[in-house]
Design a protein around this motif. Sequence first.
Motif, short mmCIF file in Angstrom:
data_model
loop_
_atom_site.label_atom_id
_atom_site.label_comp_id
_atom_site.label_asym_id
_atom_site.label_seq_id
_atom_site.Cartn_x
_atom_site.Cartn_y
_atom_site.Cartn_z
N UNK A 1 20.27 57.05 -12.12
CA UNK A 1 18.81 57.06 -12.19
C UNK A 1 18.23 58.45 -12.45
N UNK A 2 18.60 59.41 -11.62
CA UNK A 2 17.96 60.72 -11.72
C UNK A 2 18.36 61.41 -13.02
N UNK A 3 17.37 61.95 -13.73
CA UNK A 3 17.69 62.66 -14.97
C UNK A 3 18.68 63.80 -14.69
N UNK A 4 19.68 63.89 -15.53
CA UNK A 4 20.66 64.99 -15.49
C UNK A 4 21.53 65.02 -14.23
N UNK A 5 21.55 63.93 -13.46
CA UNK A 5 22.40 63.91 -12.26
C UNK A 5 23.87 63.98 -12.64
N UNK A 6 24.24 63.27 -13.71
CA UNK A 6 25.63 63.27 -14.17
C UNK A 6 26.03 64.67 -14.59
N UNK A 7 25.13 65.29 -15.35
CA UNK A 7 25.38 66.65 -15.85
C UNK A 7 25.59 67.62 -14.68
N UNK A 8 24.74 67.47 -13.65
CA UNK A 8 24.85 68.36 -12.49
C UNK A 8 26.23 68.23 -11.84
N UNK A 9 26.69 66.99 -11.70
CA UNK A 9 28.00 66.77 -11.09
C UNK A 9 29.11 67.34 -11.98
N UNK A 10 28.94 67.15 -13.29
CA UNK A 10 29.95 67.66 -14.22
C UNK A 10 30.06 69.18 -14.15
N UNK A 11 28.90 69.85 -14.09
CA UNK A 11 28.92 71.32 -14.02
C UNK A 11 29.58 71.77 -12.72
N UNK A 12 29.18 71.12 -11.61
CA UNK A 12 29.76 71.49 -10.32
C UNK A 12 31.26 71.20 -10.27
N UNK A 13 31.65 70.06 -10.85
CA UNK A 13 33.06 69.71 -10.89
C UNK A 13 33.86 70.74 -11.66
#
Lengths: 453, 313
Positions: free
Chosen positions: A141-153
């Motif tokens: 749902x949240x915009x860019x949530x996937x991206x945030x996890x990918x960067x942190x990962x």
Amino acid sequence: MAFESLTDKLQSVFKNLRSKGRLTEEDVKAALKEVKMALLEADVNFKVVKQFVKTVEERAIGQDVMNGLNPGQMVVKIVNEELTALMGSETTEIAFQPGKSITVIMMCGLQGAGKTTTTAKIAGKLKLKGKKSLLVACDVYRPAAIKQLQINGEKQDVEVFALPDSKEPVTIAKEAVAYAEKNGHNIVILDTAGRLHIDEDMMQELQNIKEHVTVHQTLLVVDAMTGQDAVNIAKEFNEKIGLDGVVLTKMDGDSRGGAALSVKAVTGKPIIYIGMGEKLSDLEQFYPDRMAGRILGMGDVLSLIEKVQADVDVDKEKQMAAKLKKGKFDFEDYLESMNQMKKMGGLASILGMMPGMGSKMGDIESMVDENQLKRMEAIVLSMTPAERQNPKLLNPGRKHRIAKGAGVDISVVNRFIKQFEQSQKMMKQLPGMMGGIGKKGRGGFPGRLNFPF
Amino acid sequence: MSEEKIGFFERLKNGLTKTRNNIVNSIDSVFSGFKTIDDDFYEELEEILVMGDIGIKATDQIITELKKEVKQRHIKEPADCRSILINTIKEQMKVDQDAYAFENKTSVILIVGVNGVGKTTTIGKLASIYKAQGKKVLIAAADTFRAAASEQLEEWADRAGVDIITGKEGSDPASVIFDAVNAAKARKTDVLLCDTAGRLHNKKNLMEELKKIDRIIEREFPDAYKESLVVLDGATGQNALMQAREFKDATNITGIVLTKMDGTAKGGIAVAIQSELQVPVKYIGVGEKINDLQKFDPDDFVDALFDRSQEKE
């Protein structure tokens, strides 16, 4: 300040108690009234506070205290014990599946509690234990949530599983587990979207995930600054989803985590980790007893000692102690001690664990400017190896070169070298003390604080 | 305007159902459970307000006020206390008439707050509100710290159909603000919305960074009307006061955005902040949709908290 921290409050209360030789019933009541107000200001749930104060009062006014030699200390002890009991008396770890089986962990919580950041932090922590984690982006749902996890990962060097085209968290979770099985991961962490505990549809989504995927550990992420509502949130999540543990985030703020006290008491679920900062390494084990000590102003000395022992290289430490003993402490050692300090999370983080210091983090950070430390480091790095080992070589010409190299004014270099010389002199006077500590094998920690900063 | 008001009321009503049930039920039980107004009565009242996150200090003020009124008006019935209590809180929650003056001027709105309170989402919502009013909006994505923060805001800017200025992750947020201010001047923007990274108010260096951003706006855009809004999570307890206080110190905040008010059982912190810092709540977030950000109406808010006729079932 109207809202002092809980530590400050209790400390001032107990200072009054300690100053009296004997406690009357009124004294205890007056003190506990303060305790009650302090706990309420710290956002401990009202019902928990009420029960807590009642328990302490019953014990304190009883003969325990009246027969004690130091009544004030007795009350402190009782409050401490009850506080510890309230938070759960044992440290809990995430329960892993035996052998090579996959442990599936599901993170859940309200919006903005810090789930995505915590997910990456946990993966990093488990990596140190030799686990191979797979992070799963279930927040569709949240915009860019996937991206945030990918960067942190990526920062943690942990693989992230995402299906950017799928809007089905259940599907994503199922496929992620299958992927983990194929690729030899033994931990799967599902990062779910933030949701309100009263949002039926969204709560159902979590139940659906649990129905279709075997989730071994469900962790609730709670913001430590949460008010009276923390208890309702934890209760709802526990009843609807079923929790195994709690992660308290943003504990590096100045809320003294009243939520920590309440959540365990009301749900019976242990707090496993606490988030202590924005860096991905800032996740700590939760120690209920130490936390109680910290709240009562006794400092988190145990955590501190453990941190030092885990991070400090023992051999180097011995060398350093030997040098200190002889008063031969040069710029190389300075660099070394700076690096050790960094490993432990910086000076501010260490000072924060010292007794009575926890609540004054703001002051400490203003006192210890990390940028200034960096500048000092730059100065040392601008010296030649010979200069580092023999500070006496430093003539004005060399100092000018160093100032240029470090990009600072010559006066900064001069001041730094002067301070260094002074502390070197100071250390020469202290060898007896340093040696004594060395013998006890405590890692020579107290000596650290004498280093020139 | 009236349409908006109804919408707000409905949303607030739905959002606050839980709050209202809690507070109203407990207050009602106090009002009806006691036959006389005595110390026990006040004590119980105090407890209820504290449990609603109103805060001990604000609660004490309210109770003192209440006691004074009761004495002056010779009130004997606990039930009569109810309307006095509501009016006392309403009085505390008043918003100045010129609170929204920035909406009709060339303005820069700086959004600050601790981590995870909903700053970025609030900016997205504000952008679409102003865009719908026909204003030329520009967003400055100055959260250069959190992973994917810019991407999140770009998505919101896209939805609202407004321009956005971004910087690289890890770059100096002040430079993003500098660029955005100059872009806003060049493009003759009506409203410049500045997002900042979440920061705990007790981190001195991060607060200094914020002051720097604030100074740049003042220096580079002195003609603009400056509005500084601190975003607070409605579920936050007493710490929200510390947050408001520290952010007020750093950027001289002119208003508060209270978010996540659709889920929490506590609206009380708004009262505490108003009473302690005299900083008005200007907006309230009651949901995740783009329209779920509304102007704060203290009367509606307090009525929704206390008025029994609004209770469902």
